[in-house]
Design a protein around this motif. Structure first.
Motif, mmCIF file in Angstrom:
data_model
loop_
_atom_site.group_PDB
_atom_site.id
_atom_site.type_symbol
_atom_site.label_atom_id
_atom_site.label_comp_id
_atom_site.label_asym_id
_atom_site.label_seq_id
_atom_site.Cartn_x
_atom_site.Cartn_y
_atom_site.Cartn_z
ATOM 1 N N UNK A 118 0.812 -1.214 0.000
ATOM 2 C CA UNK A 118 0.000 0.000 0.000
ATOM 3 C C UNK A 118 0.847 1.267 0.000
ATOM 4 N N UNK A 119 1.874 1.284 -0.828
ATOM 5 C CA UNK A 119 2.682 2.479 -1.010
ATOM 6 C C UNK A 119 3.737 2.736 0.043
ATOM 7 N N UNK A 120 3.981 1.780 0.919
ATOM 8 C CA UNK A 120 5.026 1.958 1.925
ATOM 9 C C UNK A 120 5.849 0.681 2.043
ATOM 10 N N UNK A 121 6.936 0.768 2.783
ATOM 11 C CA UNK A 121 7.764 -0.417 2.995
ATOM 12 C C UNK A 121 7.065 -1.319 4.008
ATOM 13 N N UNK A 122 7.251 -2.631 3.922
ATOM 14 C CA UNK A 122 6.520 -3.540 4.807
ATOM 15 C C UNK A 122 6.922 -3.463 6.282
ATOM 16 N N UNK A 123 8.184 -3.151 6.562
ATOM 17 C CA UNK A 123 8.653 -3.162 7.948
ATOM 18 C C UNK A 123 9.887 -2.281 8.080
ATOM 19 N N UNK A 124 10.285 -2.009 9.335
ATOM 20 C CA UNK A 124 11.506 -1.236 9.583
ATOM 21 C C UNK A 124 12.702 -1.994 9.031
ATOM 22 N N UNK A 125 13.641 -1.250 8.485
ATOM 23 C CA UNK A 125 14.841 -1.907 7.975
ATOM 24 C C UNK A 125 15.999 -0.908 7.959
ATOM 25 N N UNK A 126 17.157 -1.406 8.323
ATOM 26 C CA UNK A 126 18.391 -0.626 8.228
ATOM 27 C C UNK A 126 19.170 -1.113 7.016
ATOM 28 N N UNK A 127 19.851 -0.193 6.368
ATOM 29 C CA UNK A 127 20.755 -0.545 5.288
ATOM 30 C C UNK A 127 22.071 0.153 5.527
ATOM 31 N N UNK A 128 23.154 -0.508 5.178
ATOM 32 C CA UNK A 128 24.447 0.134 5.384
ATOM 33 C C UNK A 128 25.389 -0.149 4.232
ATOM 34 N N UNK A 129 26.246 0.814 4.024
ATOM 35 C CA UNK A 129 27.295 0.694 3.025
ATOM 36 C C UNK A 129 28.434 1.573 3.506
ATOM 37 N N UNK A 130 29.574 0.977 3.779
ATOM 38 C CA UNK A 130 30.703 1.686 4.379
ATOM 39 C C UNK A 130 30.219 2.433 5.627
ATOM 40 N N UNK A 131 30.387 3.750 5.686
ATOM 41 C CA UNK A 131 29.959 4.467 6.890
ATOM 42 C C UNK A 131 28.579 5.093 6.728
ATOM 43 N N UNK A 132 27.902 4.802 5.635
ATOM 44 C CA UNK A 132 26.534 5.296 5.445
ATOM 45 C C UNK A 132 25.560 4.263 6.001
ATOM 46 N N UNK A 133 24.680 4.715 6.872
ATOM 47 C CA UNK A 133 23.641 3.855 7.437
ATOM 48 C C UNK A 133 22.318 4.586 7.256
ATOM 49 N N UNK A 134 21.321 3.884 6.723
ATOM 50 C CA UNK A 134 20.003 4.492 6.522
ATOM 51 C C UNK A 134 18.940 3.652 7.221
ATOM 52 N N UNK A 135 17.871 4.317 7.613
ATOM 53 C CA UNK A 135 16.738 3.668 8.264
ATOM 54 C C UNK A 135 15.489 3.968 7.452
ATOM 55 N N UNK A 136 14.732 2.923 7.116
ATOM 56 C CA UNK A 136 13.445 3.073 6.437
ATOM 57 C C UNK A 136 12.364 2.525 7.353
ATOM 58 N N UNK A 137 11.301 3.312 7.559
ATOM 59 C CA UNK A 137 10.192 2.880 8.405
ATOM 60 C C UNK A 137 8.886 3.075 7.649
ATOM 61 N N UNK A 138 7.936 2.154 7.813
ATOM 62 C CA UNK A 138 6.633 2.348 7.179
ATOM 63 C C UNK A 138 5.928 3.563 7.775
ATOM 64 N N UNK A 139 5.064 4.169 6.977
ATOM 65 C CA UNK A 139 4.341 5.352 7.447
ATOM 66 C C UNK A 139 2.869 5.235 7.072
ATOM 67 N N UNK A 140 2.046 5.941 7.823
ATOM 68 C CA UNK A 140 0.609 5.960 7.540
ATOM 69 C C UNK A 140 0.339 6.629 6.205
#
Length: 194
Positions: free
Chosen positions: A93-115
C-alpha cells in the motif's frame, strides 16, 4: 556492508528474477554529477562521473554510474548501467513492509513504514530512490556518519534488498499469507483486512 557484498546481492537478485527494462515505463533521475580534474602538461583535463537512478514508480528501481569526458555521455552511461541493475522491491500500500536498516561503508540508513498521507519523508539521495520506486509514504533517515550520495544510495539499496514481502514471511513461518498481510497493514497504519 562492503562494496563487493552489495554488488553481489544485486547480481544475485537479478539472476534469481531477471527484469527486462524495455517492458517497464522507466523514469530517470540524476542524483549527482562530479567533476574531476587531472593536471596534464598542456593544462587541465576534466572528467565527469554521474550517479543516476531509474524506476517505474511501481516497485522497480535501479542505480548506475557513468564516467566520461563530457556530461551527456556520462549521464547516458549511468542510465544504461542503472537499467542493468533493476531490482523488484516488495511494497505494501505504497510503503515499505517493515523497519529496515541498510548500510554501506559508513553510510547507514533507516526506512520505516508510514501511515497513508505522510508522504516521502526522506532527505538527500534517498528521496529520488524511494520516489522512483513508487513509495508514497515512508519515514527515512540517514543515521550514518556520511552523507556521500554514492554511499547513501547504496545503503538505501541494501535496505531495500533486506525487505521481505508477506509471501516470503508466510512461507518461512508456515502461516497464512493473509494473516501476515493484515499484520503488515496494521504496522503501516492501515486497517486490518479480515
Amino acid at each position: 556492508m562492503g562494496v563487493r557484498n552489495i554488488e553481489r546481492l544485486i547480481e544475485q537478485r537479478i539472476k534469481e528474477n531477471p527484469i527486462n527494462p524495455d517492458i517497464l515505463n522507466l523514469e530517470e533521475k540524476v542524483v549527482e554529477i562530479r567533476r574531476t580534474t587531472r593536471v596534464m602538461e598542456g593544462g587541465r583535463r576534466f572528467s565527469f562521473s554521474t550517479l543516476a537512478i531509474v524506476g517505474d514508480r511501481n516497485g522497480h528501481v535501479g542505480f548506475g554510474h557513468g564516467k566520461a569526458r563530457e556530461v551527456p555521455p556520462s549521464i547516458a552511461k549511468a542510465i544504461a548501467d542503472a537499467k542493468k541493475r533493476i531490482i523488484k522491491v516488495a511494497l505494501i500500500e505504497g510503503t515499505v513492509p517493515h523497519d529496515v536498516y541498510g548500510e554501506y561503508d559508513s553510510a547507514v540508513v533507516l526506512l520505516k513504514p508510514a501511515r497513508r498521507g505522510t508522504g516521502v519523508v526522506a532527505g538527500g539521495p534517498m528521496r529520488p530512490v524511494l520516489e522512483l520506486l513508487g513509495v508514497t509514504d515512508v519515514l527515512a533517515k540517514i543515521v550514518g556518519r556520511t552523507t556521500n550520495p554514492n554511499a547513501v544510495v547504496r545503503a538505501t539499496f541494501d535496505a531495500l534488498l533486506k525487505l521481505k514481502s508477506p509471501e516470503e514471511v508466510a512461507k518461512v513461518r508456515g502461516l497464512e499469507e493473509e494473516k501476515i498481510k493484515s499484520v503488515y497493514r496494521i504496522y503501516a497504519g492501515g486497517v486490518p483486512v479480515r
